[in-house]
Every structure is written in structure tokens, then in C-alpha cells.
Design a protein around this motif. Structure first.
Motif, PDB file in Angstrom:
ATOM      1  N   LEU A  60       0.807  -1.223   0.000  1.00  0.00           N
ATOM      2  CA  LEU A  60       0.000   0.000   0.000  1.00  0.00           C
ATOM      3  C   LEU A  60       0.843   1.278   0.000  1.00  0.00           C
ATOM      4  CD1 LEU A  60      -2.938   1.041   0.107  1.00  0.00           C
ATOM      5  CD2 LEU A  60      -2.772   0.994   2.601  1.00  0.00           C
ATOM      6  N   TYR A  61       1.861   1.316   0.871  1.00  0.00           N
ATOM      7  CA  TYR A  61       2.639   2.551   1.027  1.00  0.00           C
ATOM      8  C   TYR A  61       3.858   2.571   0.111  1.00  0.00           C
ATOM      9  CZ  TYR A  61      -0.238   3.253   5.154  1.00  0.00           C
ATOM     10  OH  TYR A  61      -1.303   3.428   5.995  1.00  0.00           O
ATOM     11  N   ASN A  62       4.146   3.765  -0.418  1.00  0.00           N
ATOM     12  CA  ASN A  62       5.260   3.889  -1.361  1.00  0.00           C
ATOM     13  C   ASN A  62       6.076   5.144  -1.042  1.00  0.00           C
ATOM     14  OD1 ASN A  62       6.899   3.372  -3.555  1.00  0.00           O
ATOM     15  ND2 ASN A  62       5.558   4.394  -5.016  1.00  0.00           N
ATOM     16  N   ASN A  63       6.414   5.302   0.234  1.00  0.00           N
ATOM     17  CA  ASN A  63       7.188   6.479   0.648  1.00  0.00           C
ATOM     18  C   ASN A  63       8.671   6.144   0.765  1.00  0.00           C
ATOM     19  OD1 ASN A  63       4.660   7.504   0.901  1.00  0.00           O
ATOM     20  ND2 ASN A  63       4.666   7.677   3.133  1.00  0.00           N
ATOM     21  N   ARG A  64       9.529   7.026   0.282  1.00  0.00           N
ATOM     22  CA  ARG A  64      10.972   6.792   0.374  1.00  0.00           C
ATOM     23  C   ARG A  64      11.443   6.797   1.833  1.00  0.00           C
ATOM     24  NH1 ARG A  64      14.166   6.671  -3.884  1.00  0.00           N
ATOM     25  NH2 ARG A  64      15.192   5.309  -2.407  1.00  0.00           N
ATOM     26  N   THR A  65      10.715   7.481   2.694  1.00  0.00           N
ATOM     27  CA  THR A  65      11.099   7.524   4.110  1.00  0.00           C
ATOM     28  C   THR A  65      10.908   6.173   4.791  1.00  0.00           C
ATOM     29  OG1 THR A  65       8.881   8.373   4.547  1.00  0.00           O
ATOM     30  CG2 THR A  65      10.672   9.979   4.460  1.00  0.00           C
ATOM     31  N   LEU A  66      10.185   5.250   4.137  1.00  0.00           N
ATOM     32  CA  LEU A  66       9.930   3.925   4.720  1.00  0.00           C
ATOM     33  C   LEU A  66      10.924   2.869   4.246  1.00  0.00           C
ATOM     34  CD1 LEU A  66       6.022   3.762   4.463  1.00  0.00           C
ATOM     35  CD2 LEU A  66       7.392   4.100   6.517  1.00  0.00           C
ATOM     36  N   ASP A  67      11.914   3.255   3.461  1.00  0.00           N
ATOM     37  CA  ASP A  67      12.839   2.269   2.871  1.00  0.00           C
ATOM     38  C   ASP A  67      13.488   1.372   3.930  1.00  0.00           C
ATOM     39  OD1 ASP A  67      12.184   3.344   0.477  1.00  0.00           O
ATOM     40  OD2 ASP A  67      14.152   4.222   0.036  1.00  0.00           O
ATOM     41  N   LEU A  68      14.036   1.979   4.979  1.00  0.00           N
ATOM     42  CA  LEU A  68      14.733   1.200   6.010  1.00  0.00           C
ATOM     43  C   LEU A  68      13.754   0.338   6.818  1.00  0.00           C
ATOM     44  CD1 LEU A  68      17.282   3.870   7.278  1.00  0.00           C
ATOM     45  CD2 LEU A  68      17.750   1.928   5.804  1.00  0.00           C
ATOM     46  N   VAL A  69      12.543   0.871   7.035  1.00  0.00           N
ATOM     47  CA  VAL A  69      11.517   0.112   7.765  1.00  0.00           C
ATOM     48  C   VAL A  69      11.079  -1.094   6.935  1.00  0.00           C
ATOM     49  CG1 VAL A  69       9.223   0.202   8.798  1.00  0.00           C
ATOM     50  CG2 VAL A  69      10.747   2.161   9.016  1.00  0.00           C
ATOM     51  N   ASN A  70      10.877  -0.899   5.635  1.00  0.00           N
ATOM     52  CA  ASN A  70      10.475  -1.999   4.751  1.00  0.00           C
ATOM     53  C   ASN A  70      11.484  -3.144   4.778  1.00  0.00           C
ATOM     54  OD1 ASN A  70       8.179  -0.686   3.966  1.00  0.00           O
ATOM     55  ND2 ASN A  70       9.021   0.116   2.054  1.00  0.00           N
ATOM     56  N   ALA A  71      12.768  -2.785   4.795  1.00  0.00           N
ATOM     57  CA  ALA A  71      13.818  -3.810   4.835  1.00  0.00           C
ATOM     58  C   ALA A  71      13.690  -4.662   6.090  1.00  0.00           C
ATOM     59  CB  ALA A  71      15.200  -3.147   4.770  1.00  0.00           C
ATOM     60  N   LYS A  72      13.441  -4.009   7.225  1.00  0.00           N
ATOM     61  CA  LYS A  72      13.287  -4.734   8.494  1.00  0.00           C
ATOM     62  C   LYS A  72      12.013  -5.580   8.503  1.00  0.00           C
ATOM     63  CE  LYS A  72      16.879  -3.617  10.988  1.00  0.00           C
ATOM     64  NZ  LYS A  72      17.809  -4.683  11.436  1.00  0.00           N
ATOM     65  N   LEU A  73      10.922  -5.033   7.946  1.00  0.00           N
ATOM     66  CA  LEU A  73       9.669  -5.793   7.870  1.00  0.00           C
ATOM     67  C   LEU A  73       9.882  -7.102   7.126  1.00  0.00           C
ATOM     68  CD1 LEU A  73       7.098  -2.954   7.014  1.00  0.00           C
ATOM     69  CD2 LEU A  73       7.222  -4.218   9.158  1.00  0.00           C
ATOM     70  N   TRP A  74      10.623  -7.051   6.019  1.00  0.00           N
ATOM     71  CA  TRP A  74      10.885  -8.255   5.226  1.00  0.00           C
ATOM     72  C   TRP A  74      11.732  -9.260   6.009  1.00  0.00           C
ATOM     73  CZ3 TRP A  74       8.324 -10.377   1.695  1.00  0.00           C
ATOM     74  CH2 TRP A  74       7.612  -9.629   0.749  1.00  0.00           C
ATOM     75  N   PHE A  75      12.676  -8.744   6.788  1.00  0.00           N
ATOM     76  CA  PHE A  75      13.521  -9.649   7.583  1.00  0.00           C
ATOM     77  C   PHE A  75      12.672 -10.486   8.532  1.00  0.00           C
ATOM     78  CE2 PHE A  75      15.821 -10.689  11.467  1.00  0.00           C
ATOM     79  CZ  PHE A  75      16.904 -11.374  10.957  1.00  0.00           C
TER      80      PHE A  75
END
Length: 246
Positions: free
Chosen positions: A34-49
Motif C-alpha cells: 500500500l505505502y510507497n514512501n521513500r522515508t519507509l525504505d529502512l523500515v520496509n527492509a526490516k519488515l521483510w527480515f
């Protein structure tokens, strides 16, 4: 960020099945999609982990649906130049291939998925990537390249108590590759801080190879078989038989 905290809470509380369900029903479809913000890049990486970690704890490593989702998001991360998520997904996909024994597929994947350059990602992710490259090359008999990669993995890994487990695994692989190349690790290698106990089977293997004692080698392999299998190095260690004979 709140969803990441929920993941951490469920993992630390031991609710792995709830974590997996939370990831499948909420995190992947409603957050990552749903979200496509560049500020979430580092959070997305952790979510996938933590998505991949939950699957691994439950033993569901052969999940083709999750693998296809990771590959899909890897393409998106590459197009967005989201290097941290890109690096995270690359290492997770490689780990998945290796856990399923799909070494040839992993090798093809490495050839097609370009890993971000070193100044664009965190060093722990680089260390993991080099470790998997080392394992792939070792299995494919390219020991000199495997040795370069495992040394790079050890150098890139943070030297903290939290990374001790990774450093133990990397040093075990380094020891086996050294022996396969015909080199004998120094005694000080086995007395590194916090690694004496975990490197004990490899110390006995090294002694057997050094002495050329086939009986000692066979008994060592037999005695520590389960630990070598857990380390993922058993098949590589079995190859050392010819080195013992030489």
C-alpha cells in the motif's frame, strides 16, 4: 513503524504462528503493497527480515508464494533505488535457495540480481551477502573465490556480541575452505574470543587432516555429524577425505 514494533513484540513473546499470520494478512498486503514512501525504505527492509524469520522458525522454508512475493518486491525496490530493501531481499532470497539446496538456481540469481555497492547499504547486509556467495562457490568447487568472499564477510561483520553467531558460522566455513584448499589454519584461529567451543569439531577435523589420519577423520565426522549438518558444512567436510589421504 508501529507494524514493525508489533512484529518484534510477537517474535520476542514466542508467538511465531501469530507473527506469520500477521505478516500474511496485514504486513504484506496492507503495508508493503500500500505505502510507497521513500522515508519507509529502512523500515520496509526490516519488515521483510521478520517476515522471512517467522517462516524459518516455523520450518516453512519451501514457501514458493513468499519467494515469488520477495522477487516481485525486489524488482520494485530496484526500480525505486531502495538499496537497503533491495540488499535485504537479495540476501533473504539467497538464504531461501540455499536452505532448499537449490545451489544452481542461487548461482543464476546472483548473476541476474545486482547487489548495491558497498557505500549504499549497511555492512551487516554486505557481510551476509558475501557469506552466501562464499557458500555457493565452495559447493561449486571454486575454493579460492569462496575464500575471498568468506574473508570479506568476516571483515564486514560488526565485531559485537550480537554478531557473534554470524562470525562463528563464517569462521567455520572459512576453516573448511582453508582445509579444502590444502592450507592448515593456525592454532590461534581456534582460540578466538567466544569461538573456542563452536570451533571444536573443526579443530579435530584440522588435526585429522594435518596428521593424515583417516581413522581419526572418520571418527570425528561421525562424532560431530549432527553439528556439521546444523552448520550446513557436512557435505563440504566429507570432501576432506581425499585431503587426508593425500
Amino acid at each position: 513503524f508501529v507494524h514493525l514494533l508489533v512484529q518484534l513484540f510477537l517474535l520476542e513473546a514466542g508467538h511465531t504462528e501469530k507473527l506469520d499470520s500477521f505478516n500474511k494478512q496485514i504486513v504484506i498486503p496492507k503495508i508493503l503493497n500500500l505505502y510507497n514512501n521513500r522515508t519507509l525504505d529502512l523500515v520496509n527492509a526490516k519488515l521483510w527480515f521478520y517476515i522471512a524469520r517467522a517462516k524459518e522458525i516455523l520450518g516453512n522454508t519451501h514457501d514458493n508464494l513468499l519467494r515469488s512475493e520477495m522477487i516481485k518486491f525486489l524488482r520494485t525496490a530496484t526500480l525505486k533505488h531502495d538499496n537497503e530493501t533491495r540488499a535485504m531481499l537479495t540476501t533473504l532470497i539467497l538464504r531461501d535457495f540455499l536452505s532448499c539446496g537449490e545451489v544452481e538456481v542461487a548461482c543464476d540469481f546472483v548473476g541476474k540480481a545486482e547487489f548495491p555497492v558497498s557505500n549504499e547499504v549497511s555492512s551487516p547486509l554486505e557481510a551476509r551477502y558475501y557469506f552466501y556467495l562464499s557458500k555457493i562457490n565452495a559447493i561449486q568447487l571454486d575454493y579460492s573465490t569462496a575464500n575471498e568472499y568468506v574473508i570479506a564477510a568476516i571483515r564486514k561483520a560488526p565485531n559485537t556480541t550480537n554478531s557473534l553467531g554470524f562470525l562463528q558460522q563464517a569462521n567455520k566455513l572459512h576453516c573448511v575452505i582453508d582445509l579444502l584448499m590444502g592450507d592448515i589454519p593456525e592454532l590461534s584461529f581456534f582460540h578466538q574470543k567466544g569461538m573456542e567451543k563452536s570451533l571444536l569439531p573443526y579443530y579435530h577435523l584440522t588435526n585429522a587432516v594435518k596428521l593424515g589420519d583417516l581413522n581419526k577423520f572418520t571418527s570425528t565426522i561421525s562424532k560431530f555429524k549432527q553439528q556439521l549438518i546444523r552448520d550446513g558444512n557436512y557435505q563440504l567436510c566429507v570432501r576432506l577425505r581425499s585431503n587426508v589421504i593425500k
